[in-house]
Scaffold this active site. Structure first.
Site, PDB file in Angstrom:
ATOM      1  N   SER A 144       0.888  -1.134  -0.005  1.00 56.13           N
ATOM      2  CA  SER A 144       0.081   0.052   0.088  1.00 56.13           C
ATOM      3  C   SER A 144       0.939   1.396  -0.122  1.00 56.13           C
ATOM      4  CB  SER A 144      -0.884   0.009   1.334  1.00 56.13           C
ATOM      5  OG  SER A 144      -1.459   1.277   1.383  1.00 56.13           O
ATOM      6  N   TYR A 158      -1.417  -0.575  10.095  1.00 58.87           N
ATOM      7  CA  TYR A 158      -1.346  -1.113   8.809  1.00 58.87           C
ATOM      8  C   TYR A 158      -0.439  -0.795   7.821  1.00 58.87           C
ATOM      9  CZ  TYR A 158      -3.660  -1.167   4.028  1.00 58.87           C
ATOM     10  OH  TYR A 158      -3.865  -1.389   2.512  1.00 58.87           O
TER      11      TYR A 158
HETATM   12  P1  NAP Z   1     -11.561  -6.152   0.128  1.00 60.69           P
HETATM   13  O1  NAP Z   1     -12.491  -5.213  -0.960  1.00 60.69           O
HETATM   14  O2  NAP Z   1     -11.856  -5.611   1.376  1.00 60.69           O
HETATM   15  O3  NAP Z   1     -11.385  -7.386  -0.341  1.00 60.69           O
HETATM   16  C1  NAP Z   1     -10.716  -8.139   0.481  1.00 60.69           C
HETATM   17  C2  NAP Z   1     -10.135  -9.536   0.043  1.00 60.69           C
HETATM   18  O4  NAP Z   1      -9.555 -10.126   1.019  1.00 60.69           O
HETATM   19  C3  NAP Z   1     -11.552 -10.267   0.142  1.00 60.69           C
HETATM   20  O5  NAP Z   1     -11.600 -11.292  -0.777  1.00 60.69           O
HETATM   21  C4  NAP Z   1     -11.736 -10.777   1.630  1.00 60.69           C
HETATM   22  O6  NAP Z   1     -12.539 -12.256   1.826  1.00 60.69           O
HETATM   23  C5  NAP Z   1      -9.916 -11.234   1.707  1.00 60.69           C
HETATM   24  N1  NAP Z   1      -9.775 -11.335   3.063  1.00 60.69           N
HETATM   25  C6  NAP Z   1      -9.911 -10.527   4.012  1.00 60.69           C
HETATM   26  N2  NAP Z   1      -9.327 -10.803   5.195  1.00 60.69           N
HETATM   27  C7  NAP Z   1      -8.765 -12.366   5.050  1.00 60.69           C
HETATM   28  C8  NAP Z   1      -8.232 -13.221   5.608  1.00 60.69           C
HETATM   29  N3  NAP Z   1      -7.969 -13.019   6.812  1.00 60.69           N
HETATM   30  N4  NAP Z   1      -7.800 -14.284   4.987  1.00 60.69           N
HETATM   31  C9  NAP Z   1      -8.073 -14.675   3.764  1.00 60.69           C
HETATM   32  N5  NAP Z   1      -8.805 -13.572   2.987  1.00 60.69           N
HETATM   33  C10 NAP Z   1      -9.166 -12.347   3.455  1.00 60.69           C
HETATM   34  O7  NAP Z   1      -9.963  -5.255   0.107  1.00 60.69           O
HETATM   35  P2  NAP Z   1      -9.046  -4.543  -1.180  1.00 60.69           P
HETATM   36  O8  NAP Z   1      -9.285  -3.092  -1.331  1.00 60.69           O
HETATM   37  O9  NAP Z   1      -9.375  -5.286  -2.656  1.00 60.69           O
HETATM   38  O10 NAP Z   1      -7.578  -4.871  -0.973  1.00 60.69           O
HETATM   39  C11 NAP Z   1      -6.894  -5.901  -1.271  1.00 60.69           C
HETATM   40  C12 NAP Z   1      -5.290  -5.536  -0.827  1.00 60.69           C
HETATM   41  O11 NAP Z   1      -5.026  -4.143  -1.490  1.00 60.69           O
HETATM   42  C13 NAP Z   1      -5.290  -5.607   0.790  1.00 60.69           C
HETATM   43  O12 NAP Z   1      -4.132  -6.375   0.890  1.00 60.69           O
HETATM   44  C14 NAP Z   1      -5.193  -4.231   0.763  1.00 60.69           C
HETATM   45  O13 NAP Z   1      -4.539  -3.807   2.139  1.00 60.69           O
HETATM   46  C15 NAP Z   1      -4.513  -3.567  -0.316  1.00 60.69           C
HETATM   47  N6  NAP Z   1      -4.670  -2.169  -0.598  1.00 60.69           N
HETATM   48  C16 NAP Z   1      -6.077  -1.600  -0.697  1.00 60.69           C
HETATM   49  C17 NAP Z   1      -6.200  -0.264  -1.246  1.00 60.69           C
HETATM   50  C18 NAP Z   1      -7.685   0.339  -1.315  1.00 60.69           C
HETATM   51  O14 NAP Z   1      -7.647   1.567  -1.464  1.00 60.69           O
HETATM   52  N7  NAP Z   1      -8.771  -0.419  -1.635  1.00 60.69           N
HETATM   53  C19 NAP Z   1      -4.995   0.482  -1.114  1.00 60.69           C
HETATM   54  C20 NAP Z   1      -3.868  -0.065  -0.944  1.00 60.69           C
HETATM   55  C21 NAP Z   1      -3.708  -1.398  -0.533  1.00 60.69           C
HETATM   56  P3  NAP Z   1     -13.772 -12.224   2.422  1.00 60.69           P
HETATM   57  O15 NAP Z   1     -14.837 -11.439   1.770  1.00 60.69           O
HETATM   58  O16 NAP Z   1     -14.232 -13.564   2.738  1.00 60.69           O
HETATM   59  O17 NAP Z   1     -13.447 -11.428   3.783  1.00 60.69           O
END
Ligand code: NAP
Length: 250
Positions: A144, A158
């Site tokens: 991130s 985080y």
């Molecule tokens: P999201 O929409 O909340 O999706 C999270 C995904 O991870 C879902 O498939 C969820 O499954 C799964 N997950 C959550 N906790 C888990 C666990 N303990 N074990 C296995 N799977 C788990 O998140 P996202 O925004 O796509 O984020 C994906 C990655 O990008 C993360 O690492 C996040 O830190 C990073 N990121 C996101 C952003 C942003 O602005 N969105 C920015 C920087 C980095 P369930 O639905 O079953 O819980």
């Protein structure tokens, strides 16, 4: 041509789901993991299959080593090969200052966002390393931009866990470069997914978008473009790299 297999943790929603769909369209077969929402995972499986790719969905909490081992064992049984790992699953927490953190909060944050990705990387290296009889492969860590910015008064924990992932990217890339494995990371900025609502800030993208130099949030598909490139042979001389996908928010 032989089809390659990628394992995407948290491939059921958001950036992971967008990565699964783009990878499937580019000819990859997939294993996606999820934590709780089986219906979201099944929806991705159906969309991936509609693109002509195979997809196995496995419930496995990346904060639990036994479940990680079961995830990789299921991938072994189903496909018998692994060519890429995307360490994507991650969580945020509610906005707090460091002075307010509990041990429980810190342990959850580091178990899911740092220790889990290390264990998944270990399992991938054991399968992909040419020194261990594997074919080589790629690991892509979804870090991130918070690891550059620090996320003060939001979630410094985080940001720090993502910082651990960044350093793992640098060190592991050098450890396994001669074993046919490339290790890179993307550092997304403000991306429009459900993760913000899970941290109690459903309007976060809308609220903060004016502060981004490009003056908008990004889409999961914009991050998936870089992840799939890093998974693929198109990035064959790239390893140990951290790529910002943040609309200029650095
Ligand atoms: P999201 O929409 O909340 O999706 C999270 C995904 O991870 C879902 O498939 C969820 O499954 C799964 N997950 C959550 N906790 C888990 C666990 N303990 N074990 C296995 N799977 C788990 O998140 P996202 O925004 O796509 O984020 C994906 C990655 O990008 C993360 O690492 C996040 O830190 C990073 N990121 C996101 C952003 C942003 O602005 N969105 C920015 C920087 C980095 P369930 O639905 O079953 O819980």
């Amino acid at each position: 041509m032989e089809r390659k297999v990628a394992l995407i943790t948290g491939g059921s929603r958001g950036i992971g789901a967008a990565t699964a769909l783009l990878a499937a369209a580019r000819g990859w077969d997939l294993v996606i993991s999820y934590a709780r929402q089986g219906s979201a995972a099944q929806a991705v499986v159906q969309q991936v299959q509609a693109l002509g790719a195979q997809c196995l969905a496995v419930q496995a909490d990346v904060g639990d080593e036994a479940q990680i081992l079961q995830l990789f064992a299921a991938a072994d049984r189903h496909f018998g090969r692994l060519d890429a790992l995307v360490n994507n699953a991650g969580v945020v927490d509610t906005g707090q200052t460091v002075a307010e953190y509990s041990l429980q909060r810190l342990e959850r944050m580091f178990r899911i966002n740092a220790i889990g990705p290390f264990l998944c990387a270990r399992e991938a290296v054991l399968r992909m390393s040419t020194a261990r009889g594997g074919r080589g492969g790629a690991i892509v860590n979804v870090s991130s931009i918070a690891s550059r910015l620090g996320a003060p008064r939001q979630y410094v924990d985080y940001a720090a866990a993502k910082g651990a992932m960044d350093v793992m990217t640098l060190g592991l890339a050098k450890e396994v470069a001669a074993e046919g494995i490339r290790v890179n990371a993307v550092r997304p900025g403000l991306i429009d997914t459900d993760i913000h609502a899970s941290g109690g800030q459903p309007d976060r993208v809308q609220r903060l978008a004016p502060n981004v130099p490009m003056q908008r949030g990004g889409t999961p598909e914009e991050v998936a473009d870089a992840i799939v490139w890093l998974m693929s042979d198109g990035s064959h001389y790239t390893t140990g790299s951290l790529i910002e996908i943040s609309g200029g928010n650095l």
